[in-house]
Write a protein that holds these residues in place. Structure first.
Motif, short mmCIF file in Angstrom:
data_model
loop_
_atom_site.label_atom_id
_atom_site.label_comp_id
_atom_site.label_asym_id
_atom_site.label_seq_id
_atom_site.Cartn_x
_atom_site.Cartn_y
_atom_site.Cartn_z
N PHE A 173 -0.42 4.93 3.67
CA PHE A 173 -1.47 5.24 1.87
C PHE A 173 -3.03 5.99 2.45
O PHE A 173 -3.39 7.18 1.76
CB PHE A 173 -2.45 3.82 1.29
N ALA A 220 0.80 4.25 -2.99
CA ALA A 220 0.69 5.39 -2.56
C ALA A 220 1.51 6.63 -3.56
O ALA A 220 0.91 7.39 -3.36
CB ALA A 220 0.30 5.85 -0.96
N PRO A 278 0.86 -1.02 -0.16
CA PRO A 278 -0.08 -0.43 -0.41
C PRO A 278 0.94 1.38 -0.20
O PRO A 278 0.06 2.18 -0.60
CB PRO A 278 -0.94 -0.35 1.33
N GLU A 279 2.36 1.30 0.39
CA GLU A 279 2.73 2.41 0.85
C GLU A 279 3.85 2.81 -0.53
O GLU A 279 3.32 3.73 -1.40
CB GLU A 279 4.12 2.23 1.41
#
Length: 551
Positions: free
Chosen positions: A423, A392, A388-389
């Motif tokens: 995120f 983002a 998710p990082e």
């Protein structure tokens, strides 16, 4: 004196009772307002977009978790950039296809057959298919089965869906797709029936050697295999049962009429049942504030249950976006564990994923015992799912701001709120179907993962921009193809090149934000035009068999 004390006591008692009555009255009045408000809200056939308070609570819960941050410096630069450019609505026009590209290709797989491929040929028997996997794997299996039935000049029995201990879903074809529409659509192309004739129903197909499992068919087998290996069995026994049938038909080279049948199946014949169309329409209507015009994609997805934005006009006080981005984030525990990659969680994460592999993927453990490859090598070669990082950072580099509304599709994210923290800090306006649909509305879909996945398919296909973290995902592939086929070149899809992105991220300690943005944007732009060898017509339907050139 005693009488004066008694009189004073009575006065105080009366005063106390008076105050109590006022308090009870006030509480009653507040409760009455609450009840009236609830009744008024319940009379509006509209479920509010998550309130600011709900969004703030979600952010607070996330901030209480401790995330596994891998690229802290880049996240800080992204946050600063978003703060400076937060007045923008997001790059929803990013990578819209050129007018020339749009006009060159138009959908045509749904046109009637000019020549009957099976005319004059001997009917060879019946084909049964029991498809494994989830919604998207089964969709591909159904369309492959249509092509195989035509190739072998056989009658296809409406495919069955296998129960999986992973998906735990008992849904069958008719629970997800409109049976009669499907049968009628192929009436001039392939003979398809709902069930076997009575004289074959009691037959033990395994005992007579007519059951073919995935272990007996190579992945993406060519038509020649079916002609040489399967047709003799079909002609001898009058029936063949494909058990599993996951990705068991190749793509290139394949006769054009078989490719056309696959496209006709995937883009035209498979329509969701009314209850899925209706709730899917409601879901999309609750995400966006309004839409200037409904698209061909909407018409294909919703049928007669097209979204209506009249209620949104009457409820302008509800803060909802005009456009939204749908993101399919593949970061489930099974995918994470199978990848053999590290994701910044240290020794605890490595032990947890190793235990999961030992329990769920014993053959993988055996296979890698004599293979020496480090998690770092896997990452730099693009073998690791995006976190998710990383998702983002990719969206931030493409110009999307913290004001961007994002519909998040997919299963449970490994690591939960902790993993989603970076995120959500950059993109707080994230919603799922569970946020937008009430428990009562979702109740008929409870315990039916494929039907729930159909809602994600609809929300992703109808979005203004669709992004993915894994180009190999079946849902992402099918949604991409659907948007290309029906999108008229106006349905933007963002596909990362994980190998290139991994190389860019290796410089996270030194690269400046402007350079990072430039390289990520180039990666996405250049990856849009890549046509892989043996490409899937489900993902890339711009071929003469599926779409027609107008010039």
């Amino acid at each position: 004196m005693l009488s004066n004390r008694k009189s004073s006591h009575r006065k105080r008692k009366k005063e106390i009772w008076k105050q109590l009555r006022l308090l009870v009255f006030a509480i009653g009045l507040i409760l009455l307002f609450i009840i009236i408000d609830s009744v008024m809200v319940s009379t509006i056939p509209y479920f509010k977009f998550p309130s600011k308070e709900l969004q703030d609570n979600k952010r607070r819960l996330i901030q209480e978790e401790i995330g596994n941050i891998m690229y802290g410096r880049l996240l800080s630069l992204a946050s600063s950039s978003l703060t400076k450019n937060n007045t923008a609505a997001g790059q929803f026009s990013f990578l819209e296809e050129s007018a020339g590209q749009t006009l060159e290709w138009t959908p045509c797989a749904g046109k009637p057959n000019n020549a009957d491929q099976g005319q004059g040929k001997k009917h060879n028997g019946y084909i049964l298919v029991s498809a494994n996997g989830g919604l998207n794997q089964q969709r591909v299996a159904v369309c492959n089965a249509v092509a195989i039935a035509s190739l072998l000049n056989a009658t296809l029995v409406l495919p069955k869906f296998l129960y999986s201990s992973v998906w735990k879903d008992t849904s069958q074809f008719g629970d997800i797709y409109q049976e009669e529409y499907f049968l009628d659509y192929f009436k001039d192309d392939v003979d398809i029936v709902k069930e076997l004739p009575p004289h074959l129903q009691a037959l033990d197909v395994e005992a007579i050697g007519s059951q073919i499992t995935d272990m007996e068919i190579m992945k993406e087998a060519m038509p020649s295999y079916y002609i040489e290996a399967i047709l003799p069995i079909l002609q001898r026994n009058g029936i063949v049962h494909f058990l599993g049938f996951g990705n068991r038909l190749g793509f290139d080279p394949l006769p054009p009429h078989l490719q056309r049948l696959r496209c006709k199946c995937n883009f035209h014949a498979l329509k969701f049942v009314p209850k899925i169309q209706k709730l899917g329409s409601m879901l999309v209507q609750r995400i966006r504030n309004h839409k200037s015009k409904l698209t061909e994609i909407d018409k294909q997805l919703f049928g007669k249950y097209m979204p209506s934005y009249e209620l949104a006009i009457r409820n302008r006080n509800l803060k909802r976006p005009v456009k939204y981005l749908a993101l399919h984030m593949r970061f489930e525990v099974d995918m994470v564990a199978y990848s053999l990659c590290n994701f910044g969680g240290g020794q605890r994460e490595r032990l947890e994923l190793q235990m999961y592999r030992e329990e769920h993927f014993p053959t993988l453990i055996t296979r890698i015992q004599n293979i020496s490859i480090s998690p770092e090598e896997l990452r730099i070669s693009g073998k690791c799912p995006l976190t998710p990082e990383e998702a983002a950072l990719m969206l931030s580099a493409l110009g999307y701001t913290s004001e961007t509304y994002i519909y998040l599709a997919g299963s449970h994210i490994y690591g939960g709120l902790s993993r989603l923290q970076p995120f959500m800090q950059l993109f707080p306006n994230v919603v799922t179907k569970e946020d937008l649909l009430s428990p009562e509305e979702l109740e008929p879909f409870k315990n039916f993962s494929s039907q729930l996945a159909a809602l994600d398919f609809i929300a992703c296909a109808s979005s203004d921009v669709f992004a993915m973290t894994d180009t190999g995902s079946q849902l992402s592939s099918l949604v991409t193809g659907y948007r290309i086929y029906h999108g008229r070149g106006q349905a933007t899809t963002l596909r990362p090149n994980k190998k290139r992105f991994a190389r860019i991220l290796t410089e996270h300690a030194d690269i400046d934000w402007g350079e990072f943005q430039k390289r990520v944007q180039n990666m996405i732009e250049e990856n849009q035009g890549v046509t892989p060898r043996g490409r899937s017509v489900y993902r890339l339907p711009r071929t003469p068999a599926c779409m027609c050139k107008t010039r």
